[in-house]
Each structure stands twice: as C-alpha cells, then as structure tokens.
Write an enzyme that holds these catalytic residues in place. Structure first.
Site, mmCIF file in Angstrom:
data_model
loop_
_atom_site.group_PDB
_atom_site.id
_atom_site.type_symbol
_atom_site.label_atom_id
_atom_site.label_comp_id
_atom_site.label_asym_id
_atom_site.label_seq_id
_atom_site.Cartn_x
_atom_site.Cartn_y
_atom_site.Cartn_z
ATOM 1 N N ARG A 107 -8.642 10.002 1.646
ATOM 2 C CA ARG A 107 -8.492 9.728 -0.090
ATOM 3 C C ARG A 107 -7.980 8.409 -0.128
ATOM 4 O O ARG A 107 -7.673 8.267 -1.490
ATOM 5 C CB ARG A 107 -8.005 10.882 -0.570
ATOM 6 C CG ARG A 107 -6.517 11.012 -0.138
ATOM 7 C CD ARG A 107 -5.940 12.083 -1.214
ATOM 8 N NE ARG A 107 -4.701 12.305 -0.886
ATOM 9 C CZ ARG A 107 -3.534 12.719 -1.819
ATOM 10 N NH1 ARG A 107 -3.999 12.840 -3.024
ATOM 11 N NH2 ARG A 107 -2.458 12.902 -1.349
ATOM 12 N N ARG A 190 -0.723 1.599 -3.657
ATOM 13 C CA ARG A 190 0.418 1.579 -2.795
ATOM 14 C C ARG A 190 0.699 0.236 -2.081
ATOM 15 O O ARG A 190 -0.460 -0.351 -1.739
ATOM 16 C CB ARG A 190 0.483 2.606 -1.810
ATOM 17 C CG ARG A 190 1.671 2.534 -0.669
ATOM 18 C CD ARG A 190 1.697 4.097 -0.251
ATOM 19 N NE ARG A 190 0.801 4.299 0.794
ATOM 20 C CZ ARG A 190 0.509 5.487 1.567
ATOM 21 N NH1 ARG A 190 1.499 6.362 1.216
ATOM 22 N NH2 ARG A 190 -0.222 5.788 2.484
ATOM 23 N N ARG A 197 0.348 3.235 11.967
ATOM 24 C CA ARG A 197 1.055 4.436 12.201
ATOM 25 C C ARG A 197 1.231 4.836 13.803
ATOM 26 O O ARG A 197 0.551 4.431 14.381
ATOM 27 C CB ARG A 197 0.413 5.561 11.309
ATOM 28 C CG ARG A 197 0.210 5.332 10.022
ATOM 29 C CD ARG A 197 -0.891 6.518 9.436
ATOM 30 N NE ARG A 197 -1.611 6.063 8.427
ATOM 31 C CZ ARG A 197 -1.176 6.644 7.001
ATOM 32 N NH1 ARG A 197 -0.132 7.406 6.875
ATOM 33 N NH2 ARG A 197 -1.554 6.138 5.982
ATOM 34 N N ASP A 266 1.152 11.041 11.863
ATOM 35 C CA ASP A 266 0.586 10.148 10.988
ATOM 36 C C ASP A 266 1.384 9.814 9.831
ATOM 37 O O ASP A 266 0.706 8.863 9.035
ATOM 38 C CB ASP A 266 -0.810 10.953 10.779
ATOM 39 C CG ASP A 266 -0.723 12.118 10.001
ATOM 40 O OD1 ASP A 266 -0.060 13.181 10.884
ATOM 41 O OD2 ASP A 266 -1.073 12.313 8.799
ATOM 42 N N ASP A 276 4.494 8.015 2.824
ATOM 43 C CA ASP A 276 3.796 9.395 2.361
ATOM 44 C C ASP A 276 4.604 10.308 2.010
ATOM 45 O O ASP A 276 5.240 11.013 2.531
ATOM 46 C CB ASP A 276 3.022 9.724 3.634
ATOM 47 C CG ASP A 276 1.737 9.298 4.172
ATOM 48 O OD1 ASP A 276 0.935 8.625 3.095
ATOM 49 O OD2 ASP A 276 1.411 8.913 5.134
#
Length: 507
Positions: A107, A190, A197, A266, A276
C-alpha cells in the site's frame, strides 16, 4: 558488473527543480527490475491536506508557500506526480513472527529520491496510495487513524533525537476504507534515508544467483556507507556497520521505554532508522514483559525482548551476505558469527552509557550496572512509571510517592529508599558538581512522551473532524525536555484500568 559507485556519483547531478522545490533523482530504479515495479498511485476522490510538517519541508528545501497554495493536496495524495519522480513499489521479504514471506509495498509507493540543497538524499513515499503488484488481496489503502499515529510517533521520536523516518504530510482522501468498520481514508507522506530493509536483502537472497545480493549490497554501501567502500572486505564492513547502528538504535528505544510492536525483518531499516510505526507504544509502569500489540499473542516482541529480537534479525541479514564474505561457506559463517557475537556487548555499552546519563553518573564505576538493575527491579516491584521516575529523580521526587512525603520519609518502599541513598552517595562521590549531574539528567530524561491514552484521544478527536487536540499534542511533543506548567497534564499516566491497552497495525 555495472559500476554502481560511478553510476551513483552521477545520480547527484541535479535534475530540473520544480517551482515547489522538488529535486528528484531515482537511483534505486537503476537496480535490476526484480527489486521493484513501476507503479503509479491510485487517484482519490477529494484529497484534503490535514497535516503538513512545515519545518521538515523547509529542511528538505521545499517551497512551502507554493506547495500549500498550489499542489499540496494533489501531490501528497498521489493525484499529481511531481516533476522528476518515478513512482515505484519496492519488493522485499520478511520474517513475520518467525515465518519468512515474500512481500513488497502493498500500500506504499515510492515517488522517488529527493535531493536537498545540501546534497542529502531522502526517499519520499506515499503510504495508503493504492493497490500495487504486492498488495496480496489488500486494498492498498490506509485509514486516517493509523496514518496520524505514525505522524505523531515518528515526529516524537525525532524530537527525542532517535534516528527515525519522518512524516511530511497527511491527506484525507474523501473516501472510506473498510476494516472492521468503515473508516475515513488517508495517505501519509513518509521521508526516509531509504527504505532498504533486512527484508530487502532476504528478497535478493531468494534468487538462484548471488548477483542480486551483491548489487544491492554495493548500492547500499554507496548510498549509506560510502566510507566503507574501499575497506579490505567491504561486505563485512557493511555487516559490522549495520550491527552497530542497530545496537545503538535498540538501546535508544529501551532508554525511553519505546515498544515497536512488530520487529519483523521487513521492519528493520539498513540505514539504522526507526521505521513502520504500526502497533507501537510507550511503556507506562516499568515491566520488561510489557506488550501492547494486539497481534503479538505470545509476547515475542515485548519490551524486554527487543535486543534479542534485533540480534535474531541481524543474523538473518548476515545470512544473506554469506556468499560475499568469503569464497568458502564455512569461513563466511565464522566471519559472520564473529561479528554477530559483538552485538550484545555493543548494545550493552550503548544502553549502559545511556543509563548512566539518565542517572547523572558522570564517571564510570564497576558497580554501576548493579545500581541500575536495582533501580529497575524496584520500579517493576512498585509499578513505577518509567518516564516520570527518571525525570523526577533529578528534582528529588519519585512518581508514585505522595507529594507531601520525601523519599526518606516513605516507609512503603524500603528497598527503593535504600537504593536512593546509594545513588545519592554515588553522585556525591563524583568530582563534578551535583548541578552538572542534574543538568545531564534533565538533558537525557524527557518530561513528556506520546502517552498512549493521549495519542488515542487525539486520534479519536481527529477522526471526528477536530484536529486541535492532535495539534496541541504535537506541539508539546516537539519539546520533550521542556518542563512547563502548560504541559503538566501530558505527564500524567493513564487512569488504571482492568482492560489492557491494545494497539493495532491499522492495515
């Protein structure tokens, strides 16, 4: 093989700068196509900007006046693609609660890499921007509440001087997303040093050839660790640098009582940033077993487990580099093992140094660790508030004690009183003035953190259309070390409840 170092240097030639100040250059798209798919955001019905990080925008070199007057809602919703951007969705894998899955941006869409006037490079990513090739039956959208939570927490972490991704804007979409109920949709912008990652390396290592791992490692070195490119074994240097960055980062989390909630591979950034912010939260009463995430059924990512989980994740990262560390697997395993074995000591040193600062210990003594552990044991035993205890020690008060009583007069906590005497004696034995110790504590121990109940109150109000509660909270959190009468209510822990507080991923 393609000369990535030479190519990366070319990347810094500036593209034409838009009136808004965007200066995109997209080096990640010059990796093999297996690492991403070209993906435009899905347009939304009625974008409306509800949060805009003016100070961050200025630091990025953006023309905030032009943006706000002409294109903010359209750009930060993905309805308009800025000049020079090349939108992509990135592929990666991840161990999620111990199980490896092939993943990707389900997303989120990376608009590109913005280069600031001083030459720094940042990913600009839209979260909630629509379905991608990696959505796995998801709708690619995000609800307003989780996007506001990430904005609050990431900006609070920044103010606490902890490496973190940041939030530039939140836009409502004028559309509903459906989870357990219909919720207002939103998109978060962001800003990150990158979105590489541990899971990105795991994805690269899932291929039959070692070339994807090598090209990703070379790219990562040139982008984040250019000083290591010429070292004798640059891939070992990369591993050591990531281990050190994570040891320092997790220590910083532990020092402020932060619980990430979903420490999947991740969700571990190679750059060393916190990333995140889903079911994350801050601890109130000290307890290493504290868990808030609704999906962490067995406490795998509890507060006290975070250092060991970080080392486990780093081991997965090291596994991806084994073909690059040495020509023989046995030697590579030994080399990686030696580096991984240093994590615990590195973490301990970062944490111990931070704890000394929190307690005003300006000198190093052999029994400092015991002194710290005794305090933590008391805090757990007496259900003492983590943040308030450390802050109040500097002014002679301790959260949980009646305000009319001094520490010495309280008889309900004899072991804490004994600890307090030892600590005061330790401070007095230092050659520095006590004022120096107190100044260090005031600089290290925040007055305010994003209290979970206050974050929830701000989100509930915002979802009903009232952003004043959230804006006031953000203002207080932007100065976490300021002790002022206006922020005293933000220091208050939540009212005790028999219903455990739970946080949710919001996906």
């Amino acid at each position: 093989m393609k000369d990535l170092k030479k190519d990366f240097k070319k990347d810094f030639k500036k593209s034409p700068i838009a009136l808004s100040g965007w200066n995109f250059d997209n080096s990640y798209t010059r990796l093999a196509k297996t690492f991403f798919v070209n993906q435009k955001p899905t347009t939304v019905k009625a974008p409306h900007i509800v949060l805009f990080n003016q100070s961050l925008a200025v630091s990025l070199g953006l023309n905030t006046e032009f943006l706000l007057q002409n294109e903010a809602s359209s750009t930060f919703s993905g309805n308009t693609i800025p000049m020079g951007a090349e939108p992509i969705a990135q592929a990666y894998a991840g161990h999620q609660f111990g199980h490896l899955n092939m993943l990707g941006d389900g997303r989120a869409i990376l608009l590109g890499e913005h280069i600031t006037p001083d030459g720094n490079r940042y990913d600009i990513q839209l979260k909630g921007a629509g379905i991608t090739a990696y959505s796995r039956r998801g709708d690619g959208r995000a609800a307003l509440g989780p996007m506001l939570r990430e904005y609050i927490i990431s900006e609070a972490m920044y103010a606490l001087e902890i490496p973190t991704t940041r939030s530039l804007a939140v836009v409502t979409t004028g559309e509903l997303v459906y989870r357990d109920s219909a919720l207002p949709g939103a998109i978060l912008t962001r800003v990150a040093a990158s979105h590489i990652r541990v899971g990105t390396f795991q994805f690269a290592a899932s291929h039959d050839s070692t070339e994807p791992v090598r090209s990703l490692a070379d790219y990562t070195l040139n982008r984040h660790f250019p000083n290591l490119v010429s070292t004798e074994n640059k891939y070992l240097s990369l591993l050591d640098a990531v281990i050190d960055n994570q040891a320092k980062l997790i220590a910083q989390w532990m020092l402020i009582g932060f619980i990430h909630g979903v420490m999947n591979t991740d969700n571990m950034s190679i750059s060393g940033e916190s990333i995140d912010f889903g079911p994350c939260a801050f601890m109130n009463n000290y307890d290493p077993a504290t868990v808030f995430s609704s999906i962490d059924k067995h406490g795998q990512y509890a507060f006290g487990n975070q250092p060991s989980i970080a080392q486990w994740n780093l081991t997965r990262f090291a596994e991806t580099l084994l073909p690059l560390l040495h020509q023989t697997l046995e030697e590579s395993i030994g080399i990686a093992g030696n580096s991984l074995n240093k994590f615990a000591d590195k973490y301990q040193q970062y944490w111990l140094t931070g704890m000394r600062a929190k307690l005003g210990l300006l000198t190093v003594e052999s029994d400092d660790l015991a002194l710290i552990e005794e305090l933590l044991n008391c805090m757990k035993k007496y259900h003492m508030d983590y943040t308030n205890t450390f802050y109040d020690l500097s002014s002679g008060f301790v959260s949980g004690l009646a305000s009319s009583l001094s520490v010495e007069e309280n008889t309900d906590m004899p072991d804490f009183i004994a600890w307090h005497h030892r600590w005061r004696s330790r401070l007095s034995s230092q050659p520095q003035f006590i004022d120096d110790a107190i100044a260090l504590m005031l600089k290290t121990n925040p007055v305010v953190i994003p209290r979970n109940h206050q974050v929830e109150a701000a989100l509930v109000a915002a979802e009903s259309g009232d952003f004043t509660v959230l804006e006031k909270l953000l203002n207080v959190l932007s100065q976490p070390y300021l002790d002022d009468a206006s922020n005293i209510s933000y220091r208050m822990p939540p009212v005790p409840s028999t219903i455990p507080y739970k946080t949710f991923c919001g996906t």
